[in-house]
Each structure stands twice: as structure tokens, then as C-alpha cells.
Design a protein around this motif. Structure first.
Motif, PDB file in Angstrom:
ATOM      1  N   ASP A 210       0.914  -1.073  -0.077  1.00 37.53           N
ATOM      2  CA  ASP A 210      -0.113  -0.026  -0.140  1.00 37.53           C
ATOM      3  C   ASP A 210       0.889   1.325  -0.156  1.00 37.53           C
ATOM      4  OD1 ASP A 210       0.821   0.147   2.657  1.00 37.53           O
ATOM      5  OD2 ASP A 210      -1.302  -0.309   3.550  1.00 37.53           O
ATOM      6  N   PRO A 213       0.782   3.684  -4.848  1.00 33.78           N
ATOM      7  CA  PRO A 213      -0.438   4.161  -5.156  1.00 33.78           C
ATOM      8  C   PRO A 213      -1.057   3.124  -6.387  1.00 33.78           C
ATOM      9  CG  PRO A 213       1.046   5.371  -6.102  1.00 33.78           C
ATOM     10  CD  PRO A 213       1.982   4.839  -5.470  1.00 33.78           C
ATOM     11  N   THR A 215      -4.490   2.619  -7.035  1.00 31.36           N
ATOM     12  CA  THR A 215      -6.012   3.009  -7.177  1.00 31.36           C
ATOM     13  C   THR A 215      -6.166   4.604  -7.937  1.00 31.36           C
ATOM     14  OG1 THR A 215      -6.548   3.921  -5.126  1.00 31.36           O
ATOM     15  CG2 THR A 215      -6.981   1.704  -5.411  1.00 31.36           C
ATOM     16  N   THR A 216      -7.027   4.360  -8.931  1.00 32.17           N
ATOM     17  CA  THR A 216      -7.461   5.731  -9.565  1.00 32.17           C
ATOM     18  C   THR A 216      -8.009   6.639  -8.651  1.00 32.17           C
ATOM     19  OG1 THR A 216      -7.517   4.560 -11.592  1.00 32.17           O
ATOM     20  CG2 THR A 216      -8.273   6.632 -11.529  1.00 32.17           C
ATOM     21  N   THR A 217      -7.565   7.927  -8.408  1.00 36.47           N
ATOM     22  CA  THR A 217      -8.207   8.900  -7.658  1.00 36.47           C
ATOM     23  C   THR A 217      -8.793   9.990  -8.349  1.00 36.47           C
ATOM     24  OG1 THR A 217      -6.058  10.013  -7.486  1.00 36.47           O
ATOM     25  CG2 THR A 217      -6.594   8.157  -5.841  1.00 36.47           C
ATOM     26  N   GLN A 218      -8.375  10.287  -9.545  1.00 38.67           N
ATOM     27  CA  GLN A 218      -8.882  11.254 -10.424  1.00 38.67           C
ATOM     28  C   GLN A 218      -8.532  11.137 -11.840  1.00 38.67           C
ATOM     29  OE1 GLN A 218      -7.789  15.261  -9.350  1.00 38.67           O
ATOM     30  NE2 GLN A 218      -9.309  16.110 -10.749  1.00 38.67           N
ATOM     31  N   ASP A 256      -5.875  18.868  -1.150  1.00 38.82           N
ATOM     32  CA  ASP A 256      -6.351  17.493  -0.890  1.00 38.82           C
ATOM     33  C   ASP A 256      -5.812  16.631  -2.202  1.00 38.82           C
ATOM     34  OD1 ASP A 256      -7.669  18.259  -3.424  1.00 38.82           O
ATOM     35  OD2 ASP A 256      -9.611  17.963  -2.485  1.00 38.82           O
ATOM     36  N   GLY A 257      -4.662  17.190  -3.051  1.00 41.87           N
ATOM     37  CA  GLY A 257      -4.229  16.245  -3.987  1.00 41.87           C
ATOM     38  C   GLY A 257      -5.141  15.961  -5.182  1.00 41.87           C
ATOM     39  N   LYS A 258      -6.251  16.837  -5.166  1.00 44.85           N
ATOM     40  CA  LYS A 258      -7.000  16.837  -6.633  1.00 44.85           C
ATOM     41  C   LYS A 258      -6.386  17.907  -7.295  1.00 44.85           C
ATOM     42  CE  LYS A 258     -10.088  13.954  -5.469  1.00 44.85           C
ATOM     43  NZ  LYS A 258     -10.226  12.561  -6.164  1.00 44.85           N
TER      44      LYS A 258
END
Length: 492
Positions: A210, A213, A215-218, A256-258
């Protein structure tokens, strides 16, 4: 009294006497003198060896002849350090003679004993020169001379302890060194490690997957056609992307990383194939496919300058550390490699009919080397200070190049479905190889990432992203999410 042969540990590899002695040294170095002294008393083990104790008594009493005789008597134990130890003792002896006005004795030691040492003429001459100005300094210039003499003798003993080999002396910070080596061994064997945080000693260290990264976050949808290249700014606050839709986009990274769109850069007539952030992140270069090179202001999104004209054929570009100069490479041999300033002035160029086509290029972050990929299997590493050049020939065509953040290594993608990692300095005879991804038809770009450039990431023609630890030729992670070829990726 402890038995020197007694051992510790399940495998019986640790001598108890040495183990306790190292703990005592550590306690003293941490300032826990009472605890260290108590452990010495309880265990019967002294931090200082008998040799050091005897020498300490002689030196603190100013018994220089006896000190020198003793050092000579244990020359086998001291080995190569004996000459240096004698030099330190002679130096203190001479300085004290001078301080007492015993100039003849000081000169005698210097002429007969110090000069006879194999300490190097430069070292002896430097010492003699230093003594000429000693009379008005150090011991004689300070009130309370006896206190100063004692302190300097203590310093001499400390210097000798650092010099002496084990077991006469325990190397400084030995316990910390042993523990740190163990921690580094954990890190080196951990394929997922990418953190600079201190590591707990309470249990053997290992990171889970973990840390990567997965997983897709955006999903960013600002472009209207294929995205050909992406790159984060050096400070990580922005992302730039270029596309077959003839635009480049600057994205802002939120708290928030977006990511959110900041500027869409219009002006190219053809696909934008490459972007490059200036080291200070105030400017962005965009390479048009078979057309001009443009310089943009990041804050306003305005074009500050256009380099070249139609048919310029720029393949790639790279900044120098000052953010005022950059180079670009062309697949047109008549244009070759050109160094510009931000106002459009040509500083230097490498061009001509014999110039091979430039596939890709990069400048090491320290600005010392220009690395160029020439059509289509040749790597040239040019030292910018001396213009000395080294050439590496690969067996298969190279499609892209990426340099590590510490300027020590670079990777090239080959259409043989391998990534090769070379050292910039040229110490390696052969590269490290990384395999598993698919590359045959398209230009695939890979990159370094993670703590100390530990990881390599690459896209693939099978629509996946591959991540390797630099110590392993097989990927530690394969990421899915795209539906078509992934030709570029990066690690933030």
C-alpha cells in the motif's frame, strides 16, 4: 569478571565482552555517565582498554619519553596508526616545551624525532611553521595555564582514541553504526520502501504494497485528443500535459491532492509532443510536433517567446539549473542541438550534415552533463565544463531518456521491451535491465521516482503502468486503469 570468550545470541556470533563494552561507550556518548560507570562496575568490563588507561596516565602526567616508549612497545597492535599517534604526541610535547621556554628541547624533538617519522614532509613543515607563531598563542596566552595544559592533554587522548584500531579503542559511535547498518539492510531488502521517516527498532522493518499508489483517484478530461506527455513541476504544485489536440494544459494541485485546470495554452498549429518546466517553476517550454518551440509564463499562461518557425522539428528540450538557458534537440541534422536563452539568443549549437538526428535529450539537474539520444541507438554524454564526450551504443533503438533527480543515473527505453539504467559518471560496463512492460510500436517514456530515486515507472502498450524497484529487474507492481497505450507516466 566477565569471560572474554562468552557469547550471546541464538547463533553464538556475538562476544559478550565486546557487546557490553560497546553499550558502555554508547552510554558515555549519550551523556549517561553514571549509568555507564555503574555498568562498568557491575560487569567488570571497562570501556577503556588497558593500553589506553596506561597511556592516559603517562600523558596526563606529561611523561613524554615514557609515552613514546610505550607507543613503540605496542607497535604491532597499533599497526599503521603508530606513526600518526607518535606525531600527535610529539606535537603536544613540543608545544608544551615552547610554552615553558624550553626552546632547545622543543627544537631537539622537532629535528630528531618528528622529522624521522614517516608523516610526510608537508605535514612536518606545516607543523614547524605553526610552531613559529605558537609562542604568543594557545597555552602561554591564557591565564590558568595548568588548566589549559590539562584540557589539551585530554584532547590529545581523545584524538588518540579515535585513531587507535580496535580492540585498543572502540570506534566512535560504534553502536549507532551497527544499528544503522541493520536499518539500511532492512531498507535495501524492502521492495516497497519510499519514506524518509525514522524506522522503528522494535521489530524488523518491511513495507506493504500500500506504499505504492494502486487505485485511480482522479481522471483529467481537459484535452480533446490523445495526451502525449505529462510532467509535474519541480515543487509538485502543478502538472503540465500536452496533447494531439495542439494544446498544453497547466493543472493546479490542490491541498487535497486533486487537480484543477489553471491554464490551457493555445498557439501551436500541430500536436504538442513535449513539455519542460524551468527549475524555478516560473516558466514552461512546449514542443510542437514538427513546428515551433514556445516559452510560457506559468502564472499568467501567456506565451513569452516563440523559437524557430514552421518545419523546426523539435524533438525535446531541457533546462539548465539557472532557469535562464535551455537546450533543444531536432531530428533535422542541420539544426542539431541548440542552446538558447529565454530571449531567443543562440548561446551555442552543435549542428551540421554529419550531426545524427536527435531523438531525445536531457540536462542533469546539477547542470554538469548534457545527455543526448541520437538516431537511433547511440547515447552521447557531454560534460558541459570540459566538453569531454562519452558514447554508449545500445543494441536496439532507443525511444526516450530520463535522468534521476540526483544527477547520478539515467534510464532509456528500448523498443526491445527493456529499460536500461546507466550511471552518468561512466563507471558501469553494462546497464541494469528492467523488463515486463510491452513496447514495440510506440514511444514509451519512463521516469524515476520515490525516495532517493528508488523506483522506476513506465507505461506500456498493453494499457498498464509498470513500477520497478531499482534493485530488481522484475516489476513490483502493475497498475491497470487505462484503456489504451500508456506512453508517459510520472511519480510525484
Amino acid at each position: 569478571m566477565e569471560n572474554p570468550c562468552e557469547v550471546l545470541g541464538s547463533k553464538g556470533l556475538i562476544r559478550r565482552h565486546e557487546f557490553v563494552r560497546i553499550i558502555i561507550q554508547c552510554l558515555y556518548s549519550l551523556g549517561y555517565s553514571s549509568s555507564a560507570s555503574c555498568l562498568e562496575s557491575e560487569s567488570g568490563i571497562s570501556y577503556k582498554s588497558n593500553e589506553v588507561k596506561l597511556l592516559e596516565s603517562l600523558i596526563l602526567n606529561g611523561s613524554w619519553d615514557e609515552s613514546i616508549d610505550y607507543l613503540n612497545s605496542i607497535k604491532d597492535e597499533l599497526g599503521e596508526t603508530r606513526e600518526s599517534a607518535l606525531f600527535l604526541v610529539f606535537r603536544q610535547c613540543v608545544m608544551e616545551y615552547l610554552n615553558c621556554g624550553e626552546y632547545a628541547l622543543a627544537l631537539g624533538v622537532l629535528r630528531k624525532q618528528v622529522s624521522a617519522l614517516d608523516a610526510g614532509k608537508c605535514k612536518v613543515h606545516s607543523f614547524a611553521k605553526c610552531l613559529l607563531s605558537f609562542k604568543d598563542r594557545e597555552l602561554g596566552a591564557v591565564d590558568g595555564g595548568d588548566v589549559v595544559v590539562h584540557d589539551l592533554r585530554k584532547k590529545l587522548l581523545a584524538d588518540l582514541e579515535k585513531l587507535f584500531p580496535p580492540p585498543i579503542s572502540v570506534p566512535e559511535g560504534r553502536l549507532e553504526h551497527l544499528v544503522e547498518n541493520t536499518v539500511m539492510s532492512w531498507v535495501d531488502s524492502c521492495m516497497y520502501h519510499s519514506s524518509s521517516s525514522p524506522i522503528s527498532l522494535y521489530e524488523d522493518h518491511h513495507c506493504s504494497r500500500d506504499q505504492i499508489p494502486t487505485t485511480t483517484t482522479q481522471i483529467l478530461t481537459g484535452h480533446k485528443n490523445e495526451v502525449w506527455f505529462v510532467q509535474f513541476s519541480n515543487n509538485g504544485e502543478y502538472l503540465a500535459s500536452s496533447s494531439n489536440d495542439c494544446t498544453a494544459i497547466i493543472w493546479k494541485v490542490l491541498e487535497d491532492g486533486k487537480l484543477t485546470l489553471k491554464h490551457t495554452l493555445y498557439g501551436h498549429q500541430h500536436a504538442v509532443s513535449f513539455v519542460a518546466w524551468s527549475p524555478d517553476d516560473t516558466k514552461l517550454l512546449t514542443c510542437g510536433n514538427t513546428e515551433v518551440l514556445k516559452l510560457w509564463d506559468v502564472e499568467t499562461g501567456t506565451c513569452k517567446h516563440t523559437f524557430g518557425n514552421q518545419g523546426f522539428v523539435v524533438s525535446s528540450c531541457a533546462w539548465f539549473p539557472n532557469s535562464k538557458q535551455f537546450v533543444c534537440g531536432s531530428s533535422d541534422p542541420e539544426k542539431g542541438v541548440c542552446m538558447w536563452d529565454c530571449d531567443g539568443n543562440v548561446i551555442k549549437s552543435w549542428r551540421g550534415m554529419r550531426m545524427p538526428k536527435v531523438v531525445d535529450l536531457a540536462v542533469t539537474p546539477d547542470g554538469e552533463y548534457l545527455i543526448s539520444i541520437f538516431m537511433d541507438k547511440e547515447i552521447r554524454i557531454l560534460h558541459m565544463g570540459t566538453y569531454a564526450e562519452r558514447v554508449i551504443s545500445e543494441e536496439h533503438p532507443i525511444t526516450s531518456l530520463s535522468v534521476s533527480g540526483d544527477s547520478k543515473f539515467f534510464i532509456v527505453n528500448l523498443n526491445s521491451q527493456e529499460i536500461h539504467m546507466w550511471d552518468v559518471a561512466g563507471k558501469w560496463d553494462k546497464p541494469l535491465r528492467f523488463m515486463g512492460h510491452k513496447q514495440h510500436k510506440y514511444v514509451i517514456r519512463s521516469c524515476f521516482g520515490g525516495l532517493n530515486n528508488t523506483f522506476i515507472a513506465s507505461g506500456s502498450e498493453n494499457s498498464q503502468v509498470y513500477i520497478w524497484n531499482c534493485r530488481n529487474s522484475r516489476p513490483v507492481e502493475v497498475l491497470s486503469g487505462h484503456s489504451m497505450t500508456v506512453n508517459c507516466n510520472l511519480i510525484r
